[in-house]
Design a protein around this motif. Structure first.
Motif, short mmCIF file in Angstrom:
data_model
loop_
_atom_site.label_atom_id
_atom_site.label_comp_id
_atom_site.label_asym_id
_atom_site.label_seq_id
_atom_site.Cartn_x
_atom_site.Cartn_y
_atom_site.Cartn_z
N GLN A 1 -6.62 -3.88 -7.12
CA GLN A 1 -6.28 -2.58 -6.57
C GLN A 1 -7.49 -1.99 -5.86
OE1 GLN A 1 -4.17 0.00 -9.25
NE2 GLN A 1 -5.18 1.83 -8.47
N ARG B 1 0.84 -1.19 0.00
CA ARG B 1 0.00 0.00 0.00
C ARG B 1 0.88 1.24 0.00
NH1 ARG B 1 -2.58 1.32 5.95
NH2 ARG B 1 -0.59 1.70 6.97
N THR C 1 -6.86 -0.99 -12.65
CA THR C 1 -5.62 -1.28 -11.94
C THR C 1 -4.48 -0.49 -12.57
OG1 THR C 1 -5.17 -3.20 -13.33
CG2 THR C 1 -6.35 -3.61 -11.26
N GLN D 1 -10.48 6.86 0.01
CA GLN D 1 -10.25 8.31 0.03
C GLN D 1 -10.80 8.96 1.30
OE1 GLN D 1 -12.19 10.67 -3.06
NE2 GLN D 1 -10.30 11.84 -3.24
N VAL E 1 -5.63 9.80 -0.60
CA VAL E 1 -6.04 8.46 -1.02
C VAL E 1 -5.00 7.43 -0.60
CG1 VAL E 1 -6.55 6.96 -3.00
CG2 VAL E 1 -7.34 9.33 -3.01
N TRP E 2 -5.49 6.35 0.00
CA TRP E 2 -4.67 5.16 0.26
C TRP E 2 -4.88 4.20 -0.90
CZ3 TRP E 2 -0.89 4.16 3.55
CH2 TRP E 2 -0.78 4.94 4.70
N PHE E 3 -3.80 3.71 -1.47
CA PHE E 3 -3.83 2.72 -2.54
C PHE E 3 -3.35 1.39 -1.97
CE2 PHE E 3 -3.41 6.72 -4.71
CZ PHE E 3 -4.18 6.58 -5.85
N TYR E 4 -4.12 0.35 -2.20
CA TYR E 4 -3.76 -1.02 -1.79
C TYR E 4 -3.62 -1.86 -3.05
CZ TYR E 4 -5.02 0.21 2.99
OH TYR E 4 -5.07 0.80 4.23
N GLU F 1 -4.40 13.84 -2.96
CA GLU F 1 -5.81 13.47 -3.10
C GLU F 1 -6.36 12.80 -1.84
OE1 GLU F 1 -7.77 14.13 -5.79
OE2 GLU F 1 -6.11 15.17 -6.76
N GLU G 1 -8.74 1.65 -3.74
CA GLU G 1 -8.44 3.03 -3.42
C GLU G 1 -9.45 3.51 -2.38
OE1 GLU G 1 -8.29 5.31 -7.09
OE2 GLU G 1 -7.31 3.62 -8.09
N TYR H 1 0.36 5.90 0.10
CA TYR H 1 -0.54 7.02 0.34
C TYR H 1 -0.20 8.15 -0.60
CZ TYR H 1 -2.91 10.80 2.81
OH TYR H 1 -3.72 11.85 3.12
N TRP H 2 -1.24 8.76 -1.19
CA TRP H 2 -1.06 9.92 -2.04
C TRP H 2 -1.73 11.09 -1.34
CZ3 TRP H 2 -3.89 11.05 -7.24
CH2 TRP H 2 -3.30 12.15 -7.85
#
Length: 109
Positions: A25, A2, A63, A29, A10-13, A8, A27, A4-5
């Motif tokens: 994938q 994972r 993805t 937020q 947003v956590w991306f897994y 935005e 996301e 983090y951005w």
């Protein structure tokens, strides 16, 4: 894995295969961790083959298009398969349960 951005919030897994391609994938937020995507590469391919790609992308997202080895500026945290599943299951159920507006003529590209 994972990451983090912050721009935005947003956590991306990511679930990745042995070659580093993203197979699933998620996301999440904002402070409530609202699911905004829960995409599967296999499902995406099936939707593509069936001519329903726009519908799939609009509902579940997509993805990552590059293998992890080609990402720049990301320092992902490793997760176990179980940790990914704990995020995938609830996010996927929440997105799937939302009313989905069919694409109309104005949405066609």
């Amino acid at each position: 894995m994972r990451c983090y951005w912050g721009e935005e919030d947003v956590w991306f897994y990511f679930e990745v295969d042995a070659e580093g391609w993203v197979t699933r994938q998620v996301e999440l937020q904002g402070p409530e961790l609202t699911p905004i995507a829960a995409a599967s590469l296999d499902e995406w391919q099936q939707a593509h083959d069936a001519g329903r790609l726009d519908e799939y992308n609009g509902r579940f997202g997509i993805t990552a298009e590059l293998p992890v080895s080609e990402w720049e500026g990301h320092d992902p945290e490793q997760l176990t398969a179980e940790e990914f599943e704990e995020v995938w299951g609830p996010a996927r159920r929440q997105i799937a349960s939302r009313p989905h507006r069919p694409l109309g003529p104005a949405d066609a590209s």
